[in-house]
Design a protein around this motif. Structure first.
Motif: not given
Lengths: 448, 448
Positions: B322, B335-336, B331-332, B326, B358, B360
């Motif tokens: 990426w 997740q982060q 979602q990023p 991202h 990440y 996806d």
């Protein structure tokens, strides 16, 4: 450059009698729904594009429901798939000319054959401009949303100060008027203080939060039975609401509410539910107006006219049984609207109209969870859980759309089991104009 | 007289490491939810008191949902019955001092041990002040409510004019930006034109209503696959949306939108969904910022600091896979946020942190009834009914509260069978400052 003067009412010409209805409240919609026939052209004028079930407005203010649960778009109710030759216009009416048979609006005039005034009431500040400027009314959807955002801003700011005087002022809530709106708002705030606020705001001691309900007469819910008033007072006191009877609020500068006799309450929040007055329109002769309402006969014809009718709260029909007029609730408006639609059809056929007789279906008020009061026909007075269930049932059934019933019911079931109000979102800027702490905050920090 | 300067952050002292999180979006809530342990004091600062599921914001703007369906109060999510030593403050952050380890807010400063910047993005007008002044952004709940009230005021006024030029201007809707917000708004307007408006406004010819979607690049949904873009374009065109690709809006004075090359569209409504930029805060060195986002390493640590983290849309983590960072979706951030909570616990124990990678999960967009597109992992591209069902399922599941899921689901089921949007209520005054027809209307007739 486009010009606003190019707006007009734009109602199609017709050879049928034109009925103009001012107001989409209970009176207006009930007459319009039953004129669904090919004999009339119906024009409805309102400044709001929705019909609202105002007995539940306090729930919008106290984060129980969103506006779409209690309001239904008028154009949805009167869509062209269901109604023919019905025309809604979102417009303010300036006045009426009974001689020329014309309604004056902000975008032009409209001739009528029959005029139905169903404008309801507006907040009555009894001429107190200071109160008008600094208090929160609770009559319309934007009022309720403003109050909701304000209440939660008070709690937020109470969590952001170590100053006891400022915090107390943010945690004092004064509700003026012991009618259903005042009682139900006070009750909802007390429920919130018990079930929600302590976990939402762990830094704030909610034992310091005070809810004052101030009523000028000697009992709460003065239009209901003495039994209901007494039960309501007991419920409110059990829930920790400080009820002040025979007490008149004389002034409120945005900081201090002054009660006649000298008592002062420091508060950032004064809800004004102390009274309403008829939402009159210009152009009717003075003799047709009494105590802010329009005098009508048993056919709801306005004194002196046979083609102008007034129904619902704005109408003042003196009868032996109701010498001060009918109570300011939905039922007289609904019943008058229904009868008037029949009478208009009789009128154009040259038949005799039927006289209005009010059927009292009783009255209800909710104070809190499992706590409500009901006066039913036949001198029956209920309290507690059974009255509460009755209140829930009647209010859900009275909502207009199937969807509204579903949404409100699922909200209430959810809240019953979780004690949670879901909609405590601060979505509106603070709109009161006084130089209060929150206004200073916005001015200084421009947080919008 | 009470004084706003008596407000302060009022956070209790602690011996535990203090984590300050700026922003209650997907990044902020996911890190906070998993710091639910006795090792940290957690302070969350936000200018809104709710977490919003912004992929559904366009539904609030197009009368599909009320705000409470897509927004959840942060204090409800982090109530003291569930979280210990968690402190929310509704406040604007002015900046940060990384040397002194202090956050500056409008009501005072706060020391941190760890700072998490999760401020997300704001609307990017690319320096065009005229567009900023006259267009409708769609990033926040008040934006959506403003746009909703505005859209229905346009239809109301279109029914109140016999002037073809004015009516056309009221019935032209220009949406700038072919990303998900623009596509979904255009699709929702097209559905409304087909199913609702003709019966709501029988006096208006909706064949004259135009929906323009203007995109600067050569395809709609540029972040998605070419297959998805192509299907989306086809769906939009089937629904009668006029899609203009390779087209840049250069100006909009409230009356006329000017497209580069000279084309002009008369319109009262320009929705600006053309881009976002990072919501930066002051105090970070220039070298930590690139293209409006904050440079972070694989642990989300801000370049040059080991106690400041940035997550979600505001973070710019360059990786081989990426290189431009991202995608700007939930979602990023989720997740982060999850990983950062683990890494913070590792950090205070002196353990090695885990690098972010990440995962996806694909992306989705809805265009209309039975019409959606999905790019799934493994180079799978879906369209039509199946993508639409996937979209509904994913979006309902992603809503935070059980109550929100229930309300949204019942709304959608109702709408599927009735084609009805329920919330077309005009509840806000018109707020755009330009001297448009509606502003003239308000100024002249004071209908508020």
């Amino acid at each position: 450059m486009l010009d606003v003067d190019k707006l007009s009412l734009n109602i199609p010409d017709t050879t049928k009698p034109r009925v103009v209805i001012i107001g989409g409240g209970f009176g207006g919609i009930n007459v319009a729904q039953r004129l669904k026939c090919k004999d009339f052209q119906v024009v409805m004028l309102d400044r709001q594009n929705y019909h609202g079930f105002w007995p539940l407005l306090y729930q919008v203010a106290t984060a129980g429901l969103e506006p779409d649960s209690i309001a239904e778009p008028l154009r949805k109710m009167f869509g062209s798939d269901k109604f023919e030759d019905f025309h809604f216009r979102l417009v303010k009416v300036n006045g009426v000319n009974p001689i020329a048979k014309m309604v004056h609006t902000v975008v032009g005039d409209l001739a009528y054959d029959y005029l139905i005034i169903a404008t309801g009431t507006k907040t009555n500040y009894f001429g107190n401009d200071e109160v008008k400027k600094n208090s929160f009314p609770l009559k319309q959807v934007p009022h309720a949303l403003n109050l909701r955002s304000h209440l939660f801003q008070c709690f937020e700011q109470a969590s952001m100060t170590a100053d006891p005087e400022l915090q107390q002022s943010l945690l004092n809530f004064v509700i003026v008027g012991g009618g259903p709106t005042g009682v139900e708002t006070a009750g909802a705030l007390a429920e919130m203080r018990k079930h929600i606020l302590p976990t939402d705001y762990p830094g704030v001691d909610f034992n310091r939060m005070n809810i004052y309900l101030v009523e000028g007469m000697d009992r709460v819910l003065p239009p209901m039975s003495p039994e209901a008033s007494e039960k309501t007072l007991k419920y409110l006191q059990e829930m920790g609401v400080v009820v002040k009877l025979n007490a008149l609020v004389e002034g409120y500068d945005g900081y201090v509410a002054t009660i006649k006799g000298g008592e002062e309450i420091q508060t950032q929040t004064l809800v004004w539910a102390a009274g309403v007055q008829g939402a009159l329109i210009d152009g009717l002769p003075a003799e047709a107006v009494e105590r802010g309402r329009i005098l009508v006969n048993r056919y709801n014809q306005v004194l002196g006219y046979d083609d102008i009718f007034a129904i619902g709260d704005i109408a003042f029909m003196k009868t032996d049984k109701w010498p001060k007029g009918h109570p300011g609730v939905a039922q007289p408006a609904i019943q008058q609207g229904k009868l008037l639609s029949k009478n208009l059809r009789r009128l154009i056929k040259g038949e005799k109209m039927e006289e209005f007789e009010y059927v009292d279906k009783g009255s209800l008020a909710i104070i809190g969870r499992n706590r409500a009061v009901a006066d039913l026909p036949g001198n029956i007075h209920l309290g507690g859980f059974f009255a509460w269930m009755t209140w829930l049932f009647v209010h859900v059934m009275a909502l207009v759309g199937f969807r509204n019933k579903l949404v409100v019911l699922s909200n209430w079931v959810y809240r019953f089991f979780t004690y949670e109000n879901g909609t405590r979102l601060i979505i509106r800027p603070f709109v009161r104009k006084g130089d209060t702490v929150r206004q200073q905050f916005i001015n200084k920090y421009n947080t919008e």
